[in-house]
Design an enzyme around this catalytic site. Structure first.
Site, PDB file in Angstrom:
ATOM      1  N   GLU A  57      -0.827   4.790 -12.087  1.00  0.00           N
ATOM      2  CA  GLU A  57      -2.045   5.164 -11.346  1.00  0.00           C
ATOM      3  C   GLU A  57      -2.304   6.671 -11.323  1.00  0.00           C
ATOM      4  OE1 GLU A  57      -3.643   2.642  -8.208  1.00  0.00           O
ATOM      5  OE2 GLU A  57      -2.877   4.174  -6.844  1.00  0.00           O
ATOM      6  N   LYS A  59      -3.702   9.247  -9.156  1.00  0.00           N
ATOM      7  CA  LYS A  59      -3.907   9.223  -7.698  1.00  0.00           C
ATOM      8  C   LYS A  59      -3.729  10.617  -7.096  1.00  0.00           C
ATOM      9  CE  LYS A  59      -2.175   6.466  -3.754  1.00  0.00           C
ATOM     10  NZ  LYS A  59      -1.225   5.402  -3.351  1.00  0.00           N
ATOM     11  N   LYS A 119      -9.952   1.246  -9.768  1.00  0.00           N
ATOM     12  CA  LYS A 119      -9.279   0.950  -8.500  1.00  0.00           C
ATOM     13  C   LYS A 119     -10.151   1.493  -7.390  1.00  0.00           C
ATOM     14  CE  LYS A 119      -5.164  -0.340  -6.691  1.00  0.00           C
ATOM     15  NZ  LYS A 119      -4.906   0.451  -5.561  1.00  0.00           N
ATOM     16  N   GLU A 168      -6.033  -8.750  -5.321  1.00  0.00           N
ATOM     17  CA  GLU A 168      -4.916  -8.246  -4.514  1.00  0.00           C
ATOM     18  C   GLU A 168      -4.731  -9.053  -3.237  1.00  0.00           C
ATOM     19  OE1 GLU A 168      -4.498  -3.907  -4.056  1.00  0.00           O
ATOM     20  OE2 GLU A 168      -4.480  -4.317  -1.903  1.00  0.00           O
ATOM     21  N   ASN A 189       0.370  -6.646  -2.855  1.00  0.00           N
ATOM     22  CA  ASN A 189       0.488  -5.267  -2.371  1.00  0.00           C
ATOM     23  C   ASN A 189       1.482  -5.210  -1.213  1.00  0.00           C
ATOM     24  OD1 ASN A 189       0.180  -2.573  -1.724  1.00  0.00           O
ATOM     25  ND2 ASN A 189      -2.042  -2.590  -2.017  1.00  0.00           N
ATOM     26  N   GLU A 219       2.656  -4.296  -6.323  1.00  0.00           N
ATOM     27  CA  GLU A 219       1.917  -3.059  -6.070  1.00  0.00           C
ATOM     28  C   GLU A 219       2.496  -2.267  -4.883  1.00  0.00           C
ATOM     29  OE1 GLU A 219      -2.360  -5.333  -6.693  1.00  0.00           O
ATOM     30  OE2 GLU A 219      -2.257  -3.590  -5.369  1.00  0.00           O
ATOM     31  N   SER A 220       2.518  -0.974  -5.044  1.00  0.00           N
ATOM     32  CA  SER A 220       2.838   0.014  -3.993  1.00  0.00           C
ATOM     33  C   SER A 220       4.325   0.121  -3.654  1.00  0.00           C
ATOM     34  CB  SER A 220       2.086  -0.273  -2.688  1.00  0.00           C
ATOM     35  OG  SER A 220       0.702  -0.263  -2.895  1.00  0.00           O
TER      36      SER A 220
HETATM   37  O1  LIG Z   1      -2.128   4.349  -0.806  1.00  0.00           O
HETATM   38  C1  LIG Z   1      -2.561   4.207   0.351  1.00  0.00           C
HETATM   39  O2  LIG Z   1      -2.191   4.892   1.326  1.00  0.00           O
HETATM   40  C2  LIG Z   1      -3.623   3.190   0.635  1.00  0.00           C
HETATM   41  C3  LIG Z   1      -4.154   3.086   1.905  1.00  0.00           C
HETATM   42  C4  LIG Z   1      -5.176   2.181   2.179  1.00  0.00           C
HETATM   43  C5  LIG Z   1      -5.682   1.375   1.192  1.00  0.00           C
HETATM   44  C6  LIG Z   1      -5.150   1.458  -0.096  1.00  0.00           C
HETATM   45  C7  LIG Z   1      -4.130   2.347  -0.371  1.00  0.00           C
HETATM   46  N1  LIG Z   1      -3.616   2.475  -1.636  1.00  0.00           N
HETATM   47  C8  LIG Z   1      -4.113   1.761  -2.748  1.00  0.00           C
HETATM   48  C9  LIG Z   1      -3.029   1.183  -3.548  1.00  0.00           C
HETATM   49  O3  LIG Z   1      -3.002  -0.008  -3.654  1.00  0.00           O
HETATM   50  C10 LIG Z   1      -2.008   2.077  -4.176  1.00  0.00           C
HETATM   51  O4  LIG Z   1      -2.624   3.260  -4.581  1.00  0.00           O
HETATM   52  C11 LIG Z   1      -1.279   1.478  -5.370  1.00  0.00           C
HETATM   53  O5  LIG Z   1      -0.771   0.197  -5.105  1.00  0.00           O
HETATM   54  C12 LIG Z   1      -0.104   2.389  -5.747  1.00  0.00           C
HETATM   55  O6  LIG Z   1       0.737   2.547  -4.632  1.00  0.00           O
HETATM   56  P1  LIG Z   1       1.843   3.684  -4.580  1.00  0.00           P
HETATM   57  O7  LIG Z   1       2.720   3.530  -5.792  1.00  0.00           O
HETATM   58  O8  LIG Z   1       2.609   3.435  -3.324  1.00  0.00           O
HETATM   59  O9  LIG Z   1       1.142   4.985  -4.602  1.00  0.00           O
END
Ligand SMILES: O=C(O)c1ccccc1NCC(=O)[C@H](O)[C@H](O)COP(=O)(O)O
Length: 264
Positions: A57, A59, A119, A168, A189, A219-220
């Site tokens: 991503e 970001k 996204k 998602e 997620n 995810e995340s």
């Molecule tokens: O990333 C956040 O804080 C967030 C908050 C509210 C809604 C969506 C959010 N993020 C979107 C995502 O799904 C993430 O950017 C993506 O899964 C990657 O996650 P990460 O590896 O933890 O940055």
């Protein structure tokens, strides 16, 4: 709650953009569209030869962390992802909380061959047409933000335009909606978008409820090979990773390490 706030602001912005560029005009630019969407399913499906698929991503910021990367160059980051084995690239286009931009999609699509995810918080067909015009190959639909009926309608509209959809989910109710709309690519997620809490055990709970043959994206919060190994062993095909890649000294080293997680 943050998700409601983001959705509200997103819809206000969409209404403004519709006034500046009505849907029929936006749609007309498709006839000259150089960006035919590609089928992303083969890129995201785990195989014996390439079991770990990564959606990396782009970001800059997030509601939970604020600014993540100060020296943010979306094209350079995307090139680094592409050159080092990312299977797809997630481009955040939400401008207020994530400091994203739709233009990043086009910039990246012109120079980077890897498939692109728009996204964003997609709630309206207009945003799906935008995704296509600006160069995305697939879009995100968040089950929590949509009724079953709206999810199905937006899902089918995207497929009709040739865009794949990552649906998602965060709980059983979301998953039921995803199944009802016939989703083929399911993102689990770990982050609760209403509270920002992380549950890294979520895949263990939800994957057994998903029928065989679906592409599963974790995810995340993915930040090491142990997590990847574990989630891969229980059925995750792909991993959507943002913040971790934005913070490491070498995307190249980290991406290669993650792709080879099962080797050691
Ligand atoms: O990333 C956040 O804080 C967030 C908050 C509210 C809604 C969506 C959010 N993020 C979107 C995502 O799904 C993430 O950017 C993506 O899964 C990657 O996650 P990460 O590896 O933890 O940055």
């Amino acid at each position: 709650m943050i998700l409601d706030e983001i959705n509200k602001k997103t819809l206000e912005d969409v209404e403004k953009r519709k006034k500046d560029m009505p849907l029929d005009l936006l749609g007309r630019s498709l006839s000259a569209n150089p960006f035919a969407p590609r089928d992303v399913k083969p890129y995201l499906t785990s195989t014996k030869e390439e079991p770990i698929r990564i959606i990396a991503e782009v970001k800059k910021a997030s509601p939970s962390k604020g600014i993540i990367k100060e020296d943010f160059d979306p094209l350079l980051i995307a090139q680094e992802y592409s050159n080092n084995g990312a299977n797809a690239i997630s481009v955040l286009t939400e401008p207020h909380w994530f400091k994203g931009d739709l233009e990043y999609l086009t910039q990246i699509r012109r120079y980077v061959p890897t498939p692109l995810l728009r996204k964003d918080f997609i709630l309206d067909k207009y945003q799906i047409v935008e995704a296509l015009v600006y160069g995305a190959d697939f879009i995100l639909l968040i089950a929590k933000s949509l009724s079953t009926k709206d999810l199905k309608e937006l899902y089918e509209y995207a497929l009709h335009l040739g865009l794949e959809v990552l649906v998602e989910v965060h709980d059983k109710e979301d998953l039921t909606k995803a199944m009802k709309c016939g989703a083929h690519i399911i993102g689990i997620n770990h982050r609760n978008l209403e509270t920002m809490e992380m549950d890294m055990t979520l895949c263990e709970k939800l994957i057994p409820m998903i029928p065989n043959g679906k592409i599963i994206v974790a995810e995340s919060g993915v930040s090491n090979t142990e997590i990847i190994k574990n989630l891969s062993s229980i059925g995750a095909d792909a991993f959507l990773i943002g913040e971790h890649f934005m913070r490491v000294p070498s995307i190249e080293d980290e991406l290669k390490k993650f792709k080879n997680s099962l080797d050691s």
